[in-house]
Design a protein around this motif. Structure first.
Motif, PDB file in Angstrom:
ATOM      1  N   PRO A   1       2.624   4.393  -1.396  1.00 60.59           N
ATOM      2  CA  PRO A   1       2.101   5.148  -2.547  1.00 60.59           C
ATOM      3  C   PRO A   1       2.635   4.735  -3.919  1.00 60.59           C
ATOM      4  O   PRO A   1       1.861   4.455  -4.816  1.00 60.59           O
ATOM      5  CB  PRO A   1       2.490   6.589  -2.220  1.00 60.59           C
ATOM      6  CG  PRO A   1       2.551   6.621  -0.730  1.00 60.59           C
ATOM      7  CD  PRO A   1       3.038   5.258  -0.310  1.00 60.59           C
ATOM      8  N   TYR A   2       3.952   4.662  -4.086  1.00 62.40           N
ATOM      9  CA  TYR A   2       4.487   4.348  -5.407  1.00 62.40           C
ATOM     10  C   TYR A   2       4.220   2.901  -5.798  1.00 62.40           C
ATOM     11  O   TYR A   2       4.012   2.586  -6.963  1.00 62.40           O
ATOM     12  CB  TYR A   2       5.992   4.644  -5.476  1.00 62.40           C
ATOM     13  CG  TYR A   2       6.289   6.115  -5.402  1.00 62.40           C
ATOM     14  CD1 TYR A   2       6.019   6.936  -6.483  1.00 62.40           C
ATOM     15  CD2 TYR A   2       6.818   6.684  -4.253  1.00 62.40           C
ATOM     16  CE1 TYR A   2       6.281   8.304  -6.421  1.00 62.40           C
ATOM     17  CE2 TYR A   2       7.074   8.048  -4.182  1.00 62.40           C
ATOM     18  CZ  TYR A   2       6.802   8.851  -5.275  1.00 62.40           C
ATOM     19  OH  TYR A   2       7.049  10.185  -5.210  1.00 62.40           O
TER      20      TYR A   2
ATOM     21  N   LYS B   1       1.649   1.048  -4.715  1.00 68.04           N
ATOM     22  CA  LYS B   1       0.210   0.942  -4.948  1.00 68.04           C
ATOM     23  C   LYS B   1      -0.151   1.406  -6.360  1.00 68.04           C
ATOM     24  O   LYS B   1      -1.012   0.833  -7.022  1.00 68.04           O
ATOM     25  CB  LYS B   1      -0.518   1.784  -3.905  1.00 68.04           C
ATOM     26  CG  LYS B   1      -2.008   1.650  -3.891  1.00 68.04           C
ATOM     27  CD  LYS B   1      -2.528   2.496  -2.737  1.00 68.04           C
ATOM     28  CE  LYS B   1      -4.010   2.449  -2.632  1.00 68.04           C
ATOM     29  NZ  LYS B   1      -4.489   3.269  -1.501  1.00 68.04           N
ATOM     30  N   GLU B   2       0.525   2.460  -6.821  1.00 65.31           N
ATOM     31  CA  GLU B   2       0.270   3.002  -8.155  1.00 65.31           C
ATOM     32  C   GLU B   2       0.876   2.137  -9.262  1.00 65.31           C
ATOM     33  O   GLU B   2       0.576   2.337 -10.438  1.00 65.31           O
ATOM     34  CB  GLU B   2       0.839   4.421  -8.254  1.00 65.31           C
ATOM     35  CG  GLU B   2       0.136   5.394  -7.333  1.00 65.31           C
ATOM     36  CD  GLU B   2       0.900   6.691  -7.163  1.00 65.31           C
ATOM     37  OE1 GLU B   2       1.930   6.892  -7.853  1.00 65.31           O
ATOM     38  OE2 GLU B   2       0.483   7.506  -6.321  1.00 65.31           O
ATOM     39  N   ASN B   3       1.723   1.197  -8.891  1.00 65.16           N
ATOM     40  CA  ASN B   3       2.391   0.319  -9.864  1.00 65.16           C
ATOM     41  C   ASN B   3       2.291  -1.130  -9.403  1.00 65.16           C
ATOM     42  O   ASN B   3       3.279  -1.720  -8.958  1.00 65.16           O
ATOM     43  CB  ASN B   3       3.862   0.730 -10.010  1.00 65.16           C
ATOM     44  CG  ASN B   3       4.004   2.112 -10.578  1.00 65.16           C
ATOM     45  OD1 ASN B   3       3.860   2.314 -11.773  1.00 65.16           O
ATOM     46  ND2 ASN B   3       4.260   3.090  -9.715  1.00 65.16           N
ATOM     47  N   PRO B   4       1.110  -1.722  -9.497  1.00 62.91           N
ATOM     48  CA  PRO B   4       0.919  -3.074  -8.964  1.00 62.91           C
ATOM     49  C   PRO B   4       1.793  -4.135  -9.629  1.00 62.91           C
ATOM     50  O   PRO B   4       1.973  -5.222  -9.083  1.00 62.91           O
ATOM     51  CB  PRO B   4      -0.567  -3.350  -9.203  1.00 62.91           C
ATOM     52  CG  PRO B   4      -0.994  -2.374 -10.234  1.00 62.91           C
ATOM     53  CD  PRO B   4      -0.091  -1.187 -10.112  1.00 62.91           C
TER      54      PRO B   4
ATOM     55  N   TRP C   1       4.957  -3.874  -9.978  1.00 62.44           N
ATOM     56  CA  TRP C   1       6.258  -3.825  -9.326  1.00 62.44           C
ATOM     57  C   TRP C   1       6.380  -4.894  -8.253  1.00 62.44           C
ATOM     58  O   TRP C   1       5.436  -5.260  -7.582  1.00 62.44           O
ATOM     59  CB  TRP C   1       6.474  -2.478  -8.654  1.00 62.44           C
ATOM     60  CG  TRP C   1       6.799  -1.350  -9.572  1.00 62.44           C
ATOM     61  CD1 TRP C   1       6.813  -1.362 -10.936  1.00 62.44           C
ATOM     62  CD2 TRP C   1       7.127  -0.029  -9.160  1.00 62.44           C
ATOM     63  NE1 TRP C   1       7.139  -0.126 -11.408  1.00 62.44           N
ATOM     64  CE2 TRP C   1       7.343   0.718 -10.345  1.00 62.44           C
ATOM     65  CE3 TRP C   1       7.260   0.587  -7.940  1.00 62.44           C
ATOM     66  CZ2 TRP C   1       7.684   2.054 -10.316  1.00 62.44           C
ATOM     67  CZ3 TRP C   1       7.609   1.928  -7.911  1.00 62.44           C
ATOM     68  CH2 TRP C   1       7.817   2.643  -9.094  1.00 62.44           C
TER      69      TRP C   1
ATOM     70  N   SER D   1       0.809  -1.219   0.000  1.00 64.08           N
ATOM     71  CA  SER D   1       0.000   0.000   0.000  1.00 64.08           C
ATOM     72  C   SER D   1       0.844   1.270   0.000  1.00 64.08           C
ATOM     73  O   SER D   1       0.298   2.367   0.020  1.00 64.08           O
ATOM     74  CB  SER D   1      -0.962   0.002   1.186  1.00 64.08           C
ATOM     75  OG  SER D   1      -0.254   0.080   2.400  1.00 64.08           O
TER      76      SER D   1
END
Length: 116
Positions: A20-21, A23-26, A28, A18
């Motif tokens: 931020p970065y 979460k925005e790039n699942p 990864w 969760s």
């Protein structure tokens, strides 16, 4: 204990995923690095759960190993004192409410300051 480690594994993974970065790039993967304490890697369930959620767990050599002893005896002492100064500064800013959380990026800044 292993039982406790297995019980908290879903919460730890959820927290890592969760960020931020992430979460925005699942797509990864997340690298989780443990200190030399081997018990973190003793549970097949915990390791599989992490793997299934794109978290790779890695264990460093313990600081008391022959590889790190020279560093621990000399350089680490000064590094740790500089890190304490920077962490104290972050805590002061945190307590004043000007930052919302001490995350890995802010800790990374402390580490960079320690080696400059």
């Amino acid at each position: 204990t292993t039982k406790t480690w297995e019980e908290i594994t879903p919460s730890i993974v959820s927290g890592l995923r969760s960020a931020p970065y992430v979460k925005e790039n699942p797509q990864w993967w997340v690298l989780e690095i443990f200190d030399g304490f081997g018990a973190h890697l003793n549970s097949h369930y915990a390791l599989k759960y992490r793997w299934d959620h794109k978290v790779i767990s890695l264990k460093e050599e313990p600081d008391s190993s022959s590889i790190c002893q020279a560093y621990d005896k000399y350089a680490a002492k000064s590094d740790k004192s500089v890190q304490r100064i920077n962490l104290a500064l972050l805590r002061k800013i945190f307590n004043e409410g000007t930052i919302d959380i001490i995350d890995q990026w802010k800790l990374l800044h402390c580490a960079i300051a320690a080696v400059q």
